[in-house]
Scaffold this active site. Structure first.
Site, PDB file in Angstrom:
ATOM      1  N   ASP A 132       0.871  -1.182   0.000  1.00 46.98           N
ATOM      2  CA  ASP A 132       0.000   0.000   0.000  1.00 46.98           C
ATOM      3  C   ASP A 132       0.904   1.227   0.000  1.00 46.98           C
ATOM      4  O   ASP A 132       1.580   1.484   1.001  1.00 46.98           O
ATOM      5  CB  ASP A 132      -0.876   0.046   1.261  1.00 46.98           C
ATOM      6  CG  ASP A 132      -1.893  -1.084   1.348  1.00 46.98           C
ATOM      7  OD1 ASP A 132      -1.563  -2.218   0.945  1.00 46.98           O
ATOM      8  OD2 ASP A 132      -3.008  -0.843   1.850  1.00 46.98           O
ATOM      9  N   LYS A 181      -7.093   3.251  -2.861  1.00 45.60           N
ATOM     10  CA  LYS A 181      -7.410   3.278  -1.422  1.00 45.60           C
ATOM     11  C   LYS A 181      -7.630   4.716  -0.981  1.00 45.60           C
ATOM     12  O   LYS A 181      -6.930   5.623  -1.415  1.00 45.60           O
ATOM     13  CB  LYS A 181      -6.258   2.631  -0.658  1.00 45.60           C
ATOM     14  CG  LYS A 181      -6.354   2.654   0.857  1.00 45.60           C
ATOM     15  CD  LYS A 181      -5.154   1.932   1.446  1.00 45.60           C
ATOM     16  CE  LYS A 181      -5.025   2.150   2.941  1.00 45.60           C
ATOM     17  NZ  LYS A 181      -3.825   1.477   3.501  1.00 45.60           N
ATOM     18  N   LYS A 191     -10.368   0.161  -1.791  1.00 46.83           N
ATOM     19  CA  LYS A 191     -10.173  -0.098  -0.366  1.00 46.83           C
ATOM     20  C   LYS A 191     -10.511   1.164   0.419  1.00 46.83           C
ATOM     21  O   LYS A 191     -10.026   2.252   0.104  1.00 46.83           O
ATOM     22  CB  LYS A 191      -8.731  -0.527  -0.069  1.00 46.83           C
ATOM     23  CG  LYS A 191      -8.443  -0.702   1.428  1.00 46.83           C
ATOM     24  CD  LYS A 191      -7.018  -1.181   1.676  1.00 46.83           C
ATOM     25  CE  LYS A 191      -6.678  -1.160   3.163  1.00 46.83           C
ATOM     26  NZ  LYS A 191      -5.296  -1.635   3.444  1.00 46.83           N
TER      27      LYS A 191
END
Length: 231
Positions: free
Chosen positions: A96, A160, A189
């Site tokens: 991430d 995300k 996400k």
């Protein structure tokens, strides 16, 4: 609001998170033990404790996820690439990374695309999942769309919402906007400020396929109790 998921299916959507600056080994041991017990998809940690968590989760299907350029995104592409490679070498199954928000705010979308392509390529070459953190609280809707359009082209696994360290976290509106922009090409996400079951349901309803949170155990226990009550 209801979601048509088993307890196990909901747990598999959760990235169980410990990203605090003062996190200690005992905290990572607890994180990994809970992830094993509840069947969370991933433990979300900074890159330094990847080796430790990989060892703690040996023999488990739980992924180890490393946060890169975290939480500000203000390192160079070369630095993020090195950190990504090292995390993967140490056992990370997912990455991430935080975009360079300053470059996006300055309108340099070519930089954002180069950065994304670099990290996504490293991940794909190592069969590792990639997630692009926008940190939506600092962005205008058009900027969010710009990153998502780049993601639709470059194809990370996820876009995300947040790090959880910004001035605000995930919102239903942002998840909806991101999902509408990426469509079925990239998953979404939601992370940051998700602390209860109702918030989780709202994010899933809005289009989130994965949820990052530290309140994971609390949420699963709430869901387990709710399902027992409705039977």
């Amino acid at each position: 609001m209801t979601i048509n998921l088993s307890v196990e299916q909901l747990a598999e959507k959760i990235d169980h998170t410990l990203l605090k600056a003062d996190a200690q080994e005992a905290g990572f041991e607890k994180l990994c033990q809970e992830a094993r017990e509840y069947g969370f998809k991933m433990v979300a940690i900074n890159s330094a404790p990847v080796t430790l968590c990989k060892k703690l989760l040996k023999g488990s299907p739980v992924h180890v996820g490393a946060a890169i350029g975290f939480p500000l995104g203000q390192t160079t592409i070369k630095t993020k690439a090195f950190e990504t490679k090292e995390a993967i070498e140490n056992g990370a199954d997912e990455i991430d990374y935080v975009i360079n928000i300053s470059k996006l705010k300055d309108g340099d979308t070519n930089y954002i695309e180069e950065e994304m392509q670099t990290i996504v390529d490293i991940c794909k070459n190592n069969d590792v999942l990639s997630k692009v953190i926008l940190e939506t609280c600092y962005l205008e809707d058009e900027e969010k769309k710009q990153v998502c359009k780049i993601a639709k082209k470059v194809r990370p696994n996820f876009v995300k919402t947040s790090t959880g360290f910004g001035v605000a976290g995930a919102t239903v509106a942002d998840v909806q906007l991101m999902k509408q922009t990426v469509g079925d090409q990239v998953k979404v996400k939601a992370a940051g400020g998700i602390r209860d079951l109702e918030a989780v349901k709202a994010m899933i309803e809005a289009g989130a396929d994965r949820l990052g949170m530290s309140a994971s155990v609390k949420v699963i226990e709430e869901y387990r109790a709710e399902r027992a009550e409705t039977r």
